[in-house]
Write an enzyme that holds these catalytic residues in place. Sequence first.
Site, PDB file in Angstrom:
ATOM      1  N   HIS A  53       0.262  -1.592  -0.186  1.00  0.00           N
ATOM      2  CA  HIS A  53       0.094  -0.091  -0.505  1.00  0.00           C
ATOM      3  C   HIS A  53       1.086   1.063   0.179  1.00  0.00           C
ATOM      4  CE1 HIS A  53      -3.479  -2.572   1.848  1.00  0.00           C
ATOM      5  NE2 HIS A  53      -2.827  -2.967   0.611  1.00  0.00           N
ATOM      6  N   GLU A  55       1.083   3.587   1.904  1.00  0.00           N
ATOM      7  CA  GLU A  55       1.485   4.700   3.160  1.00  0.00           C
ATOM      8  C   GLU A  55       2.706   3.459   3.447  1.00  0.00           C
ATOM      9  OE1 GLU A  55      -2.290   4.672   3.806  1.00  0.00           O
ATOM     10  OE2 GLU A  55      -1.097   3.884   2.506  1.00  0.00           O
TER      11      GLU A  55
END
Length: 157
Positions: A53, A55
């Site tokens: 992802h 992040e």
Amino acid sequence: MGDEDRFMRLAIEEARKGIAAGQTPFGACLVRGGGVVAVTHNRVWADTDITAHAEVVAIRRACRELAAIDLSGCVIYSTTEPCPMCFSACHWARVDRIVYGAAIADARAAGFNELAVCDADLKRLGGSRVEITAGFLRDECVELFRQWQSNPARRAY
């Protein structure tokens, strides 16, 4: 335009690059002391890695860049509310603050298999100190889902 706007717009632009590359509509910008450390987009499909992802990719890059796993003093700007995995990664890395635009509910509405657990609940339940700023440039971040949905070859997960 203030620094907060600039950092979120970097995350938004990175999400657009990800969409153009066949990825999903998520971007992140990790900042320390007013300087950009990492700007990334989701790489789940490119890396065949469900944990890639935006992040998590930003945290991985920042840790390498700073040669540290303690990201105290950092703020992460995310186009969408971090999922529980990403929130946990921010907590474990000791990121000071998460600033996000679209909500987990927006990602679910776009077809993503998100857990319906918001960051505020994770913070409360887990006793995390990370600060959360929700809904920052939300309309622009939600628009990323519309851009992604206009691609007939899009793939959610």
